[in-house]
Motif scaffolding. Structure first.
Motif, mmCIF file in Angstrom:
data_model
loop_
_atom_site.group_PDB
_atom_site.id
_atom_site.type_symbol
_atom_site.label_atom_id
_atom_site.label_comp_id
_atom_site.label_asym_id
_atom_site.label_seq_id
_atom_site.Cartn_x
_atom_site.Cartn_y
_atom_site.Cartn_z
ATOM 1 N N ARG A 248 42.467 51.526 38.329
ATOM 2 C CA ARG A 248 42.397 50.167 38.879
ATOM 3 C C ARG A 248 43.795 49.598 39.113
ATOM 4 N N ARG A 252 45.167 48.566 42.868
ATOM 5 C CA ARG A 252 45.599 47.202 43.199
ATOM 6 C C ARG A 252 46.953 47.214 43.902
ATOM 7 N N PRO A 257 40.974 46.174 47.077
ATOM 8 C CA PRO A 257 40.410 45.031 46.356
ATOM 9 C C PRO A 257 39.486 45.513 45.246
ATOM 10 N N VAL A 258 39.946 45.515 44.004
ATOM 11 C CA VAL A 258 39.128 46.006 42.893
ATOM 12 C C VAL A 258 38.959 44.895 41.857
ATOM 13 N N PRO A 259 37.755 44.770 41.301
ATOM 14 C CA PRO A 259 37.522 43.754 40.270
ATOM 15 C C PRO A 259 38.089 44.212 38.924
ATOM 16 N N ASP A 260 38.241 43.269 38.017
ATOM 17 C CA ASP A 260 38.737 43.612 36.685
ATOM 18 C C ASP A 260 37.723 44.435 35.910
ATOM 19 N N THR A 261 36.449 44.143 36.107
ATOM 20 C CA THR A 261 35.386 44.854 35.405
ATOM 21 C C THR A 261 34.280 45.204 36.392
#
Length: 352
Positions: A248, A252, A257-261
């Motif tokens: 992740r 980034r 576009p990657v979420p934290d979880t």
């Protein structure tokens, strides 16, 4: 789709980045029954992904049909193809669109789509699709011919050998595209092959614009760059099996576009699969001295989103005696940043 006797509709399913075709292309593979394979062979749609004879005979306006296919290829951002009949084509599994005979340069060669008028600007994307990388450059088409390269593994170009991205193969693919002595604009991993190709034939390159190429060896002893390089190499080697936090963080910085979880977005998953097994950028040693000695005008651009990448860009600019440009606002995808298109246009015009 224009230019057909009968209506033909192609669809793009945006959430899964899937191109859904009608009779535009079939994909009859070796696992199908013999009678079906023989029929496909007789219809000239095997062993490649492509249209049938009936489809081609149903074209009443070849130029209109060609423009429709080019628009799909250039403007639609897809990672897989669901053909009218046959097997789904996944980029990560090896995409072969050699049968798209209505569009130019679609045999075993990579696909290049040209739009606009004027001197040619060859656009070489990196690990993201051409549409994602170059969407901000559309205004240049009024003054320049934008020749958008689709590297191997990116539809509709053929697959990368063994599904493995390799900058040396990119350089070989790019070599014949330098015949028109274009301006070359290259991003990220794609800049490695562009540099190698340019160094082999520097007289055939009008100018070079290099956007955040991963040439970290130019800054030896930089712990942040060394750490980022290790993260990148691990992600290429292990794909989705990479340590989640490492993957992740790398994604980034690389602009995804990657979420934290939670799960990664499907388009990011596809990008990781496509890159899995690729040759490490740390192996690349383009002949920068040849390019410098050839006095090719060079612009090195970055997005101001990571200080260690700025140091790498500064070192490359110094090595090539290049102009330097920092345009924040779009992260790694610098070409989409506000003001970049205008600044690039000014650089190209000053050279041309």
């Amino acid at each position: 789709m224009a230019g057909r006797v009968l209506n033909e509709v192609e669809l793009l399913h945006r959430p899964t980045r899937t191109l859904i075709t009608g009779y535009l292309c079939f994909n009859i593979g070796p696992g199908w029954p013999l009678r079906i394979r023989l029929l496909a062979w007789g219809s000239r749609m095997r062993p490649r992904l492509g249209p049938t004879v009936a489809f081609r005979l149903g074209i009443r306006d070849r130029e209109a049909a060609r423009r429709s296919v080019e628009r799909i290829i250039l403007e639609w951002d897809f990672d897989r193809i669901l053909p009218g009949h046959g097997e789904i084509v996944e980029t990560a599994a090896g995409t072969s669109s050699r049968g798209f005979r209505l569009a130019p340069s679609m045999m075993d060669e990579i696909v290049v789509i040209r739009e606009g008028e004027g001197p040619e600007v060859l656009l070489v994307h990196g690990g993201a699709s051409p549409a994602r990388t170059w969407s901000g450059l559309a205004p240049l088409k009024g003054r320049w011919t934008l020749a958008t390269v689709h590297r191997r593994g990116f539809p509709p170009s053929p697959p990368a050998p063994d599904g493995r991205q390799d900058f040396d193969i990119d350089a070989t693919d790019l070599a014949p595209l330098l015949d028109r002595r274009p301006h070359v604009v290259a991003h990220s991993y794609g800049a490695l092959g562009a540099l190698i190709a340019a160094a082999r034939e520097p007289a055939r390159v009008r100018s070079l614009t290099l956007i955040e190429p991963p040439l970290f060896y130019l800054v030896p002893g930089d712990p942040e760059l060394a750490r980022f390089q290790r993260m990148g190499d691990e992600s290429l080697a292990n794909g989705l099996d990479t340590n989640p936090a490492t993957l992740r963080e790398f994604l980034r910085v690389a602009g995804s576009p990657v979420p934290d979880t939670g799960p990664l977005p499907e388009n990011v998953v596809q990008a990781v699969r496509r890159a899995h097994g690729s040759r490490s950028p740390s192996d690349a040693r383009p002949r920068l001295d040849v390019l410098r000695d050839a006095d090719i005008p060079v612009l090195v651009a970055s997005g101001g989103h990571a200080s260690f990448l700025e140091r790498a860009a500064d070192a490359l600019a110094a090595e090539l005696h290049a102009q330097r440009l920092v345009v924040p606002g779009a992260g790694h995808f610098v070409a989409a940043a506000p003001g970049f298109c205008e600044r690039l246009g000014r650089f190209l015009f000053s050279v041309n």
